[in-house]
Scaffold this motif. Sequence first.
Motif, PDB file in Angstrom:
ATOM      1  N   THR A   1      18.853 -23.800  -6.397  1.00  0.00           N
ATOM      2  CA  THR A   1      19.545 -22.532  -6.588  1.00  0.00           C
ATOM      3  C   THR A   1      18.641 -21.372  -6.195  1.00  0.00           C
ATOM      4  O   THR A   1      17.469 -21.333  -6.572  1.00  0.00           O
ATOM      5  N   GLN A   2      19.206 -20.429  -5.463  1.00  0.00           N
ATOM      6  CA  GLN A   2      18.474 -19.226  -5.073  1.00  0.00           C
ATOM      7  C   GLN A   2      18.655 -18.146  -6.143  1.00  0.00           C
ATOM      8  O   GLN A   2      19.779 -17.742  -6.443  1.00  0.00           O
ATOM      9  N   THR A   3      17.557 -17.679  -6.709  1.00  0.00           N
ATOM     10  CA  THR A   3      17.545 -16.521  -7.592  1.00  0.00           C
ATOM     11  C   THR A   3      17.061 -15.324  -6.785  1.00  0.00           C
ATOM     12  O   THR A   3      16.090 -15.429  -6.026  1.00  0.00           O
ATOM     13  N   TYR A   4      17.741 -14.188  -6.946  1.00  0.00           N
ATOM     14  CA  TYR A   4      17.378 -12.988  -6.191  1.00  0.00           C
ATOM     15  C   TYR A   4      16.915 -11.886  -7.137  1.00  0.00           C
ATOM     16  O   TYR A   4      17.513 -11.654  -8.192  1.00  0.00           O
TER      17      TYR A   4
ATOM     18  N   ASP B   1      12.631  -0.372 -10.631  1.00  0.00           N
ATOM     19  CA  ASP B   1      13.265  -1.152 -11.683  1.00  0.00           C
ATOM     20  C   ASP B   1      14.198  -2.150 -11.012  1.00  0.00           C
ATOM     21  O   ASP B   1      14.635  -1.955  -9.889  1.00  0.00           O
ATOM     22  N   LEU B   2      14.534  -3.237 -11.706  1.00  0.00           N
ATOM     23  CA  LEU B   2      15.020  -4.412 -10.990  1.00  0.00           C
ATOM     24  C   LEU B   2      16.256  -5.033 -11.635  1.00  0.00           C
ATOM     25  O   LEU B   2      16.561  -4.806 -12.807  1.00  0.00           O
ATOM     26  N   ALA B   3      16.939  -5.831 -10.832  1.00  0.00           N
ATOM     27  CA  ALA B   3      17.965  -6.748 -11.314  1.00  0.00           C
ATOM     28  C   ALA B   3      17.594  -8.148 -10.863  1.00  0.00           C
ATOM     29  O   ALA B   3      16.979  -8.329  -9.803  1.00  0.00           O
ATOM     30  N   VAL B   4      17.981  -9.126 -11.641  1.00  0.00           N
ATOM     31  CA  VAL B   4      17.858 -10.527 -11.245  1.00  0.00           C
ATOM     32  C   VAL B   4      19.258 -11.091 -11.135  1.00  0.00           C
ATOM     33  O   VAL B   4      20.053 -10.998 -12.077  1.00  0.00           O
ATOM     34  N   ILE B   5      19.587 -11.641  -9.973  1.00  0.00           N
ATOM     35  CA  ILE B   5      20.893 -12.250  -9.749  1.00  0.00           C
ATOM     36  C   ILE B   5      20.758 -13.761  -9.857  1.00  0.00           C
ATOM     37  O   ILE B   5      19.945 -14.370  -9.161  1.00  0.00           O
ATOM     38  N   ASP B   6      21.551 -14.362 -10.747  1.00  0.00           N
ATOM     39  CA  ASP B   6      21.605 -15.811 -10.950  1.00  0.00           C
ATOM     40  C   ASP B   6      20.222 -16.394 -11.241  1.00  0.00           C
ATOM     41  O   ASP B   6      19.573 -16.983 -10.361  1.00  0.00           O
ATOM     42  N   PRO B   7      19.754 -16.264 -12.487  1.00  0.00           N
ATOM     43  CA  PRO B   7      18.426 -16.791 -12.836  1.00  0.00           C
ATOM     44  C   PRO B   7      18.347 -18.305 -12.842  1.00  0.00           C
ATOM     45  O   PRO B   7      17.266 -18.852 -13.058  1.00  0.00           O
ATOM     46  N   GLY B   8      19.468 -18.987 -12.598  1.00  0.00           N
ATOM     47  CA  GLY B   8      19.419 -20.427 -12.405  1.00  0.00           C
ATOM     48  C   GLY B   8      19.473 -21.215 -13.690  1.00  0.00           C
ATOM     49  O   GLY B   8      19.927 -20.726 -14.734  1.00  0.00           O
ATOM     50  N   PRO B   9      18.996 -22.453 -13.668  1.00  0.00           N
ATOM     51  CA  PRO B   9      19.035 -23.303 -14.864  1.00  0.00           C
ATOM     52  C   PRO B   9      18.035 -22.832 -15.905  1.00  0.00           C
ATOM     53  O   PRO B   9      17.126 -22.044 -15.623  1.00  0.00           O
ATOM     54  N   ASP B  10      18.212 -23.310 -17.117  1.00  0.00           N
ATOM     55  CA  ASP B  10      17.275 -23.004 -18.197  1.00  0.00           C
ATOM     56  C   ASP B  10      16.056 -23.900 -18.019  1.00  0.00           C
ATOM     57  O   ASP B  10      15.892 -24.919 -18.680  1.00  0.00           O
TER      58      ASP B  10
ATOM     59  N   ASP C   1       6.808 -13.731 -13.511  1.00  0.00           N
ATOM     60  CA  ASP C   1       5.617 -13.411 -12.715  1.00  0.00           C
ATOM     61  C   ASP C   1       5.975 -12.495 -11.551  1.00  0.00           C
ATOM     62  O   ASP C   1       5.217 -11.571 -11.208  1.00  0.00           O
ATOM     63  N   ALA C   2       7.132 -12.749 -10.916  1.00  0.00           N
ATOM     64  CA  ALA C   2       7.548 -11.922  -9.782  1.00  0.00           C
ATOM     65  C   ALA C   2       7.928 -10.512 -10.225  1.00  0.00           C
ATOM     66  O   ALA C   2       7.739  -9.549  -9.474  1.00  0.00           O
ATOM     67  N   LEU C   3       8.467 -10.379 -11.425  1.00  0.00           N
ATOM     68  CA  LEU C   3       8.801  -9.051 -11.939  1.00  0.00           C
ATOM     69  C   LEU C   3       7.544  -8.238 -12.212  1.00  0.00           C
ATOM     70  O   LEU C   3       7.525  -7.016 -12.012  1.00  0.00           O
ATOM     71  N   GLY C   4       6.511  -8.880 -12.695  1.00  0.00           N
ATOM     72  CA  GLY C   4       5.295  -8.173 -13.052  1.00  0.00           C
ATOM     73  C   GLY C   4       5.552  -7.199 -14.187  1.00  0.00           C
ATOM     74  O   GLY C   4       6.249  -7.505 -15.153  1.00  0.00           O
ATOM     75  N   ALA C   5       5.013  -5.983 -14.052  1.00  0.00           N
ATOM     76  CA  ALA C   5       5.177  -4.962 -15.093  1.00  0.00           C
ATOM     77  C   ALA C   5       6.435  -4.122 -14.898  1.00  0.00           C
ATOM     78  O   ALA C   5       6.721  -3.244 -15.714  1.00  0.00           O
ATOM     79  N   ARG C   6       7.179  -4.386 -13.848  1.00  0.00           N
ATOM     80  CA  ARG C   6       8.368  -3.566 -13.573  1.00  0.00           C
ATOM     81  C   ARG C   6       9.496  -3.909 -14.541  1.00  0.00           C
ATOM     82  O   ARG C   6       9.703  -5.077 -14.861  1.00  0.00           O
ATOM     83  N   PRO C   7      10.239  -2.917 -15.001  1.00  0.00           N
ATOM     84  CA  PRO C   7      11.315  -3.191 -15.966  1.00  0.00           C
ATOM     85  C   PRO C   7      12.497  -3.902 -15.320  1.00  0.00           C
ATOM     86  O   PRO C   7      12.869  -3.610 -14.174  1.00  0.00           O
ATOM     87  N   LEU C   8      13.071  -4.836 -16.054  1.00  0.00           N
ATOM     88  CA  LEU C   8      14.281  -5.525 -15.610  1.00  0.00           C
ATOM     89  C   LEU C   8      15.473  -4.841 -16.258  1.00  0.00           C
ATOM     90  O   LEU C   8      15.610  -4.824 -17.483  1.00  0.00           O
ATOM     91  N   ARG C   9      16.363  -4.263 -15.425  1.00  0.00           N
ATOM     92  CA  ARG C   9      17.511  -3.517 -15.922  1.00  0.00           C
ATOM     93  C   ARG C   9      18.709  -4.402 -16.214  1.00  0.00           C
ATOM     94  O   ARG C   9      19.485  -4.112 -17.123  1.00  0.00           O
ATOM     95  N   ALA C  10      18.887  -5.463 -15.432  1.00  0.00           N
ATOM     96  CA  ALA C  10      20.093  -6.267 -15.598  1.00  0.00           C
ATOM     97  C   ALA C  10      19.854  -7.682 -15.093  1.00  0.00           C
ATOM     98  O   ALA C  10      19.146  -7.901 -14.107  1.00  0.00           O
TER      99      ALA C  10
END
Length: 292
Positions: free
Chosen positions: A32-35, A41-50, A60-69
Amino acid sequence: MSDQQPGVPQTLEPRVVRLLAPNASPYTYTGTQTYIVGTADLAVIDPGPDDAVHIQAILDALGARPLRAIVITHTHRDHSPGARPLKRATGALIVGCAPLALDDAGLRSDAAFDRDYAPDTILADGDSVGGEGWALTAIATPGHTSNHLCFALSGGTSEEDGALFSGDHVMGWSTSIVSPPDGDMGDYMRSLEKLQARDDRVYYPGHGDPVDNPKRLLRGMIGHRKQREGQILRLLRDEPRTIPDMVGRMYVGIDPRLFPAAERSVLAHLIDLRSRGLAIERGETWHVVDAA
């Protein structure tokens, strides 16, 4: 994409990074591709399986940047369950498709659905979520699942905009599975035609490579489904048939592990033909309806 490794972020364009989940299979291709969308500030689309390793790779890819959605296209278990641990780690809201309400009647095909999905905000067709320099607008595309959404990226320059996150509705490696009772071939075809009327420059799918010429791929996908429908009608005109018989004649040479999915796809076509008065079911056998 053959050199893409799970957990290694790849920048596709300034506002789009993808991560491959470690869940390769005959149904998920390489995984699965997560985007990750945005810059400040960021969004993550389809974080995939648990999957703890994949969730950590996202963090790790987000780093210190805030995740909005945390944005969800649909609720198959290879797309949405990762939303819950990601929300716990970041506090970001889960937004996107509606939970899938399924009844218990008849043969079910929902073993792969995420029954624990609970969005904070449900997005309808045309609704948006956004941050600094980006916005994601929901496009309702039922068919693969009844709750499926694609997301159009905007909020940047005219050259930067025009990307569509196509989930499993349009993929970069295979046509989508349309499995009744939730999957609906008529809806799926109408959703393909809906996207064909748009002018997106690139698709980023849930599985497979980016699609650089969406209109050409959509034409091919619509043509492929019409060819499958024609195959079914020709077989039924020869004689009444069961679904396994039709699959054996239509899907010569495919991986045997994919036969159950092929049977569901043929059933979806038959249900659509039945709704249009072109086929009828008698027990386990399907018959063509004589137009005369």
